[in-house]
Design an enzyme around this catalytic site. Structure first.
Site, PDB file in Angstrom:
ATOM      1  CD  GLU A 177      -2.548  -9.548   7.261  1.00  9.25           C
ATOM      2  OE1 GLU A 177      -1.834  -8.533   7.105  1.00  9.25           O
ATOM      3  OE2 GLU A 177      -2.575 -10.201   8.330  1.00  9.25           O
TER       4      GLU A 177
ATOM      5  CG  HIS B  58      -2.117  -0.916   1.026  1.00  9.84           C
ATOM      6  ND1 HIS B  58      -2.774  -1.523   2.061  1.00  9.84           N
ATOM      7  CD2 HIS B  58      -2.755  -1.316  -0.098  1.00  9.84           C
ATOM      8  CE1 HIS B  58      -3.778  -2.254   1.587  1.00  9.84           C
ATOM      9  NE2 HIS B  58      -3.773  -2.146   0.281  1.00  9.84           N
TER      10      HIS B  58
ATOM     11  CG  HIS C 150      -1.949  -6.766   1.404  1.00  7.35           C
ATOM     12  ND1 HIS C 150      -1.715  -6.056   0.248  1.00  7.35           N
ATOM     13  CD2 HIS C 150      -1.662  -5.916   2.415  1.00  7.35           C
ATOM     14  CE1 HIS C 150      -1.315  -4.846   0.556  1.00  7.35           C
ATOM     15  NE2 HIS C 150      -1.264  -4.727   1.856  1.00  7.35           N
TER      16      HIS C 150
END
Ligand code: SF4
Length: 319
Positions: free
Chosen positions: A136, A50, A84
């Site tokens: 995740e 991210h 993730h």
């Protein structure tokens, strides 16, 4: 740094550790290695980590970021799964379409997946402590059939859990706030005294160390800047940790997002970066601070890190 006569003094405490964790370094390496070996384009499902700077840099080298596997054509160009992790259904869909996939899931996320599988095999009901909608969490819940994992993110949600008398276990997202997680775990243990805990803490070393450094620094300064994306879980938690310690904290994607007015009159400030934020962003912020203040730079080190993860076998062998 030398003090300039017209600039107000500012003590700047750099937190250490900060920035890239071993899982992020590996995920970026996976994309770069795949580009070298297979040539562009390589497809990456979801942002590899991210951070816009990281994503833009990889895009410039030939990575194509997609949200859905249907956007990736079958053929010689790999599809990379982000750090993730992904749900089993995504892996199965890729197999059905004979896509060439490379998995950049952080090994510490995979460890949580394995724990969930082990509990499921033993017939245990599984509670996942995490944030709804985070990739995740979607990936971890998607390791098992629908209904096998119950997500909780607050103590209230723990209190609302039904007791069915069967065995129960919990796992957690890797990037939670340590303090929040502790409260939720305590509530789970109170409600289900025989609950099975992870053999080793699921919150990863990088999250733990970065939060520890922020906690220590926040006690010694008036304000905090956390470099990281607004959708980065671990970066958001760093801002919260600083705020809990009484610091006015800003989470900024880059130097351009700093609220300078909020720093008027501030004499001491700490700076850190989330696990997906490049060090260059921190350096630019230090330079920008030095343009406005006579800064005295110091580093507060609360842990040292030596963790490194090998690349996936497919890439190691190709190299
Ligand atoms: S924050 Fe932790 S779990 Fe997430 S990628 Fe980094 S090391 Fe892995």
């Amino acid at each position: 740094m030398t003090a300039a006569p017209n600039k107000p003094p500012l003590r700047v405490v750099l937190c250490s550790p900060r920035g890239f964790c071993a899982g992020v370094v590996r995920a970026i390496d996976v994309v770069e290695r795949a580009l070298q070996i297979h040539g562009p384009p390589v497809y990456v499902r979801h942002e590899i980590v991210h951070n816009r700077t990281v994503v833009d840099a990889l895009r410039a080298k030939g990575a194509i970021f997609i949200e859905d596997l249907s956007e990736a054509p079958a053929g010689p160009h790999p599809v990379i799964f982000s750090a993730h992790g992904v749900a089993k259904a995504v892996i199965e869909e890729a197999k059905m379409r004979s896509l060439f996939t490379i998995d950049a899931t952080c090994p510490l996320v995979t460890k949580v997946h394995r724990e969930a599988h082990a509990h499921f095999k033993r017939g245990r009901r599984i509670v996942l402590i995490g944030h709804p909608g985070h990739p995740e969490v979607i990936g971890t819940m998607g390791q098992l059939p629908p209904g096998a994992v119950t997500l909780v993110s607050t103590v209230e949600e723990v209190e609302a859990l039904a007791a069915d008398g069967g065995e129960i276990a919990y796992v957690t997202q890797t990037t939670l706030s340590l303090d929040d997680a502790r409260e939720i775990v305590a509530a789970l243990e109170q409600r289900f005294p025989a609950i099975h805990a992870p053999p080793v803490e699921d919150i990863c070393y990088a999250t733990t160390n970065r939060q520890g450094a922020v906690k220590a620094a926040a006690r010694a300064v008036e304000a905090f800047i956390v470099v990281g994306a607004a959708n980065s879980s671990n970066s958001m938690r760093l801002r919260e940790v600083a705020e809990r310690e009484g610091c006015a904290a800003q989470l900024v994607a880059d130097v351009g997002a700093i609220d300078w007015a909020a720093l008027n009159g501030v004499r001491s400030l700490a700076l850190t970066a989330g696990a997906s934020a490049p060090e260059a962003l921190v350096e630019r912020i230090v330079e920008a601070l030095a343009e406005r203040f006579a800064i005295a730079l110091e580093t507060l080190t609360t842990a040292s890190e030596t963790v490194a993860f090998p690349l996936p076998r497919a890439l190691r062998e190709a190299v």
